[in-house]
Design an enzyme around this catalytic site. Structure first.
Site, PDB file in Angstrom:
ATOM      1  N   SER A 282     100.717  38.307  39.421  1.00 48.83           N
ATOM      2  CA  SER A 282     100.369  37.385  38.344  1.00 48.83           C
ATOM      3  C   SER A 282      98.861  37.262  38.185  1.00 48.83           C
ATOM      4  O   SER A 282      98.098  37.607  39.076  1.00 48.83           O
ATOM      5  CB  SER A 282     100.954  35.994  38.642  1.00 48.83           C
ATOM      6  OG  SER A 282     102.356  36.060  38.794  1.00 48.83           O
ATOM      7  N   SER A 320     105.370  39.723  36.578  1.00 46.93           N
ATOM      8  CA  SER A 320     104.041  39.112  36.501  1.00 46.93           C
ATOM      9  C   SER A 320     104.056  37.807  35.715  1.00 46.93           C
ATOM     10  O   SER A 320     104.699  37.700  34.671  1.00 46.93           O
ATOM     11  CB  SER A 320     103.066  40.098  35.837  1.00 46.93           C
ATOM     12  OG  SER A 320     101.726  39.707  36.050  1.00 46.93           O
ATOM     13  N   ASP A 322     101.557  35.795  33.711  1.00 51.60           N
ATOM     14  CA  ASP A 322     100.237  35.934  33.078  1.00 51.60           C
ATOM     15  C   ASP A 322     100.060  34.771  32.109  1.00 51.60           C
ATOM     16  O   ASP A 322     100.559  34.812  30.973  1.00 51.60           O
ATOM     17  CB  ASP A 322     100.136  37.265  32.349  1.00 51.60           C
ATOM     18  CG  ASP A 322     100.674  38.420  33.190  1.00 51.60           C
ATOM     19  OD1 ASP A 322     100.210  38.581  34.328  1.00 51.60           O
ATOM     20  OD2 ASP A 322     101.581  39.119  32.711  1.00 51.60           O
TER      21      ASP A 322
END
Length: 403
Positions: A282, A320, A322
């Site tokens: 991340s 991830s 983000d």
């Protein structure tokens, strides 16, 4: 004749006085520009998010123990980072946020979307400590009256706390981040130079297969467009080795067979973190500016962050988280519960300069986090290596990025 105890005390005092004369710039870790890595755009004085006047950053870094993982005991490789938009006083600022891939968390964003204001500090930590950090931040705000005191007893707040996962190096489910650590980061927050690398919330993080963590950068736009500053701070914990791109050069591919993450007793996990594995992890990005932007314009700023991440090789993979938040320190008197207010708005037709500044600062902040990262061992002696500076310089010279 001076006695030995007295002599030692005098020596200690002298050493302390000498150390206190060392400037922060002399103590700081190397940054990307120190290696000669080229970047577009003009940075501010500190090349940091704190180049936006009023913004303060503080870290609490927890590094304890070594060897075999014992849940609740360690090893510990984690921490907390605190960002104050306008110092340690209650001053709501226009804000908005954006998400590239949603395998992550940032609390408090629903009210930011609804109201258009950020009313709290921003804190960043590890995935398992979000609740602790949120509650501790709320208590800090209560005891320090960091809220609209005209509300009396009926004030409320939704602290903004974001996370990335540091479980490769840290006893993440040992819950080592305590309320006092949150308070320490908030109390230590200051303007000026921002420490980077394995500090604060970024202590145990990995970026593109190398040691990641906290990074920051800034850009100043042309005076003809107001000379405004855009500052970025990142907590990097994403990306595959093979994707890493620096100054447009496929550095990760050139380093694919060197210094890969070592996860002991879990060969399959080591393979997942190698340069051939899909991106996971991340990145949290905080963007600050003194340009007079309204919430819808700050949404547009936050939406440009992924372009900076993409320049380094990030793709927003399935694993991830983000998440990006952007705020403006302008329009200081626009928040009111009782009366109409006015606000100044930057021209939409000139937003391109701020978009460019955001992209450039995000890219450099990520590279700064990598350059500041040093090799770290964590739980079970899992090892994440720092970016090899000399090898990177050699690769960039080969592609004529560095002379």
């Amino acid at each position: 004749m001076i006695s030995n105890p007295t002599r030692m005390k005098l020596i200690t005092i002298i050493l302390f006085m000498l150390s206190s004369t060392i400037s922060p710039s002399q103590e700081k870790k190397p940054r990307a520009r120190d290696l000669g890595i080229p970047f577009d755009g003009a940075p501010g004085e500190f090349n940091a998010i704190t180049d936006v006047a009023g913004v303060e950053v503080g870290h609490t870094t927890l590094i304890e123990g070594s060897g075999k993982l014992e849940k609740g005991k360690g090893p510990v490789r984690t921490g907390v980072t605190a960002i104050f938009p306008a110092g340690k006083k209650y001053m709501p600022v226009f804000a908005n946020w954006h998400m590239l891939n949603g395998n992550g968390d940032m609390t408090g964003t629903h009210w930011i979307t609804e109201s258009g204001f950020l009313e709290t500090p921003i804190l960043i930590t590890n995935t398992s400590s979000v609740g602790t950090v949120r509650d501790a931040a709320l208590k800090w705000m209560d005891e320090h009256k960091y809220y609209d005191t005209t509300q009396g007893l009926f004030w409320y707040s939704y602290p903004v706390v974001a996370e990335t996962w540091d479980g490769v190096l840290n006893d993440i489910n040992g819950f080592h981040v305590k309320p006092e650590h949150v308070w320490q980061a908030m109390e230590k927050a200051s303007t000026g130079i921002v420490e980077e690398g394995a500090v604060g919330g970024g202590t145990g993080m990995i970026c593109h297969g190398f040691k990641g963590g906290i990074g920051t950068s800034s850009r100043v736009v042309d005076k003809k467009l107001g000379g405004y500053t855009v500052g970025v701070l990142v907590q990097t914990n994403y990306g595959a080795r093979s994707q890493l791109t620096i100054a447009g050069v496929p550095v990760g591919k050139a380093l694919a067979d060197t210094l890969n993450v070592k996860i002991y007793d879990q060969p399959s996990a080591e393979a997942r973190l190698s340069n051939e594995w899909m991106e996971q992890g991340s990145i949290i990005v905080v963007v600050a500016t003194n340009a007079p932007l309204l919430p819808h314009q700050l949404k547009r700023i936050a939406q440009r962050v992924p372009l900076g991440i993409g320049k380094v090789g990030g793709i927003g993979g399935n694993g991830s988280g983000d998440i990006f938040i952007a705020f403006s320190t302008a329009n200081k008197n626009s928040f009111s519960r009782e009366k109409e207010t006015t606000a100044e708005m930057f021209s939409n037709d000139q937003m391109g300069a701020l978009f460019t500044a955001t992209i450039q600062a995000a890219e450099e902040a990520i590279i700064n986090a990598l350059v500041a990262g040093t090799t770290m061992k964590g739980i079970n002696d899992n090892t994440v290596y720092g970016l090899p500076h000399e090898a990177v310089i050699k690769i960039l010279k080969k592609y004529n990025r560095i002379k």
